[in-house]
Write an enzyme that holds these catalytic residues in place. Structure first.
Site, PDB file in Angstrom:
ATOM      1  N   VAL A  86       0.842  -1.193   0.000  1.00 47.00           N
ATOM      2  CA  VAL A  86       0.000   0.000   0.000  1.00 47.00           C
ATOM      3  C   VAL A  86       0.882   1.250   0.000  1.00 47.00           C
ATOM      4  CG1 VAL A  86      -1.815   1.273   1.185  1.00 47.00           C
ATOM      5  CG2 VAL A  86      -1.829  -1.233   1.219  1.00 47.00           C
ATOM      6  N   LYS A  87       0.707   2.055  -1.017  1.00 47.50           N
ATOM      7  CA  LYS A  87       1.526   3.252  -1.203  1.00 47.50           C
ATOM      8  C   LYS A  87       0.787   4.452  -0.596  1.00 47.50           C
ATOM      9  CE  LYS A  87       4.329   5.174  -4.991  1.00 47.50           C
ATOM     10  NZ  LYS A  87       4.469   5.160  -6.471  1.00 47.50           N
TER      11      LYS A  87
END
Length: 219
Positions: A86-87
């Site tokens: 997850v960025k």
């Protein structure tokens, strides 16, 4: 050093994977838009398609900016595939979300890092990766490589396990210099990665070898 490709183009991802050196993919809303991928369902399906190509490490960026919404969006992305990272942007609520994701065993990539202080905060919060943007710093007459060096020193001083993911790579020289400075990962366009293959002496040497072989074989 790990090699990630920075694109949402499936053909380029496949080409990099076929080289045998690819460790992952990074994407962002701009790269998705560049490929004409719009709408939540299409974006989700595109992430799934990327995960089908690569072995691990597919950074999928949230577009939310509040803690609750980042958590909701990030958990949905992480549920798509174990390969998803997850960025999260380097903002206050993003930092809180990274701490939350870390406590849940969800891998994170803290993006839009432009200072060593930002990288330090992300590492403290438990980010899996921090993404300092070299090229964008170079664009405003700052030396992005100095930032890589500073983050490496700080992380080594305190034994942080957070990996330095050098981003906004503009060419092969950036990649080599990041390797010299100890970046754990680079993410780059396909052209920059393939550019590492090229050297004029390799080309001329191969041409000579082939010409000599043809002469010896009487061709």
């Amino acid at each position: 050093m790990k090699f990630f490709i920075d694109t949402a183009n499936l053909d380029q991802i496949k080409e990099a994977q076929d080289l045998g050196i690819l460790d992952g993919v990074t994407t962002n809303p701009s790269l998705m838009a560049k490929e004409g991928i719009t709408g939540d369902e299409n974006v989700i399906n595109h992430y799934k398609a990327i995960c089908d190509i690569v072995d691990d490490n597919v950074s999928a960026e949230v577009i939310s900016t509040t803690f609750e919404e980042i958590i909701k969006e990030g958990e949905a992305l992480a549920a798509l595939n174990p390969k998803i990272v997850v960025k999260v942007p380097m903002i206050k609520d993003g930092l809180k979300a990274i701490k939350y994701f870390s406590s849940k065993g969800i891998k994170t990539n803290c993006t839009l890092i432009f200072s060593a202080g930002q990288a330090l905060l992300a590492a403290k919060a438990g980010a899996t990766y921090v993404s300092p943007f070299l090229g964008r710093l170079d664009d405003i007459s700052n030396d992005g490589l100095v930032l890589i060096e500073d983050i490496r020193t700080i992380f080594d001083n305190y034994g942080y396990e957070t990996q330095i993911l050098a981003a906004s790579i503009r060419g092969p020289l950036h990649i080599v210099n990041c390797a010299k400075l100890g970046a754990d990962v680079i993410t780059a366009p396909l052209a920059a990665i393939v550019g590492l293959l090229k050297h004029p002496l390799t080309d001329s040497g191969l041409a000579t070898f082939l010409a000599d072989h043809a002469k010896a074989a009487g061709k």
